[in-house]
Design a protein around this motif. Sequence first.
Motif, mmCIF file in Angstrom:
data_model
loop_
_atom_site.group_PDB
_atom_site.id
_atom_site.type_symbol
_atom_site.label_atom_id
_atom_site.label_comp_id
_atom_site.label_asym_id
_atom_site.label_seq_id
_atom_site.Cartn_x
_atom_site.Cartn_y
_atom_site.Cartn_z
ATOM 1 N N GLU A 286 0.823 -1.207 0.000
ATOM 2 C CA GLU A 286 0.000 0.000 0.000
ATOM 3 C C GLU A 286 0.860 1.261 0.000
ATOM 4 O O GLU A 286 0.658 2.168 -0.827
ATOM 5 N N PRO B 189 -5.149 1.613 -7.947
ATOM 6 C CA PRO B 189 -6.489 1.889 -7.419
ATOM 7 C C PRO B 189 -7.512 0.993 -8.135
ATOM 8 O O PRO B 189 -7.494 0.867 -9.359
ATOM 9 N N THR C 188 -7.452 1.285 3.349
ATOM 10 C CA THR C 188 -7.920 1.532 1.979
ATOM 11 C C THR C 188 -8.248 0.242 1.231
ATOM 12 O O THR C 188 -8.647 0.300 0.070
ATOM 13 N N TRP C 189 -8.087 -0.917 1.880
ATOM 14 C CA TRP C 189 -8.415 -2.187 1.240
ATOM 15 C C TRP C 189 -9.765 -2.673 1.747
ATOM 16 O O TRP C 189 -9.952 -2.908 2.936
ATOM 17 N N ARG D 16 -10.125 -5.343 -2.289
ATOM 18 C CA ARG D 16 -9.981 -4.378 -3.387
ATOM 19 C C ARG D 16 -9.426 -3.073 -2.820
ATOM 20 O O ARG D 16 -9.902 -2.585 -1.792
ATOM 21 N N LYS D 17 -8.437 -2.529 -3.518
ATOM 22 C CA LYS D 17 -7.929 -1.214 -3.117
ATOM 23 C C LYS D 17 -8.902 -0.150 -3.621
ATOM 24 O O LYS D 17 -9.164 -0.071 -4.815
ATOM 25 N N THR D 18 -9.414 0.633 -2.719
ATOM 26 C CA THR D 18 -10.365 1.662 -3.121
ATOM 27 C C THR D 18 -9.648 2.769 -3.868
ATOM 28 O O THR D 18 -8.473 3.044 -3.632
#
Length: 203
Positions: free
Chosen positions: A155, A162, A182-183, A200-202
């Motif tokens: 990250e 993204p 953020t995941w 999922r990475k936002t």
Amino acid sequence: MPAAPAAGPKTVSAKPKSSYPRKLRIIGGRWRGRRLDVSESEGLRPTPDRVRETLFNWLQPYIAGASCLDLFAGTGALCLEALSRGAAGVVMIEKAPLVAQRLRQHVERLEATGAEVVLADAVDFLRRTPRAFDIVFLDPPFKSNLIADCAALVEAHGWIRPGGLIYVEAPSRMSELALPATWELIRSKKAGQVGYHLARKTA
């Protein structure tokens, strides 16, 4: 003189069979059904077939044309399966020289263009100059605390795009994954001692 008693049958203790797989089977895609030899190595824990099948059902809408990074490649099961199903390129990180050598043999045998094997420790690799991937596989040895460390480095250094996806494999007894804020965890299942998860990475 009385005869000596007859000796009873000797009991031979059977050597327990190893549950370690000797072959890797590719489940789907252009190499479906291909079997590759597996090197036995301490800490190496191939992802079970049924777990891999479920994972790639999850990834089916995203795998074509994707770039993938496997931080603990081991047998290469995840990245070779990804290539078989249409991924554009994969980078496999493996710190054991003999295991990395076997991975290169797999790549050569399959004529797998787009596959790169890197002999390196995952944490050291993640401190290098990054490139962003679409899918990251994070499947460290269970007897380690590497999920949190590697997830933080992925990250912080920008190894995942993204909207990109991160697969995490952990002991099923682990109640909470130490993932970056953020995941977003979007899938989660258990199979025996294995817990497997997709985040999922936002954007």
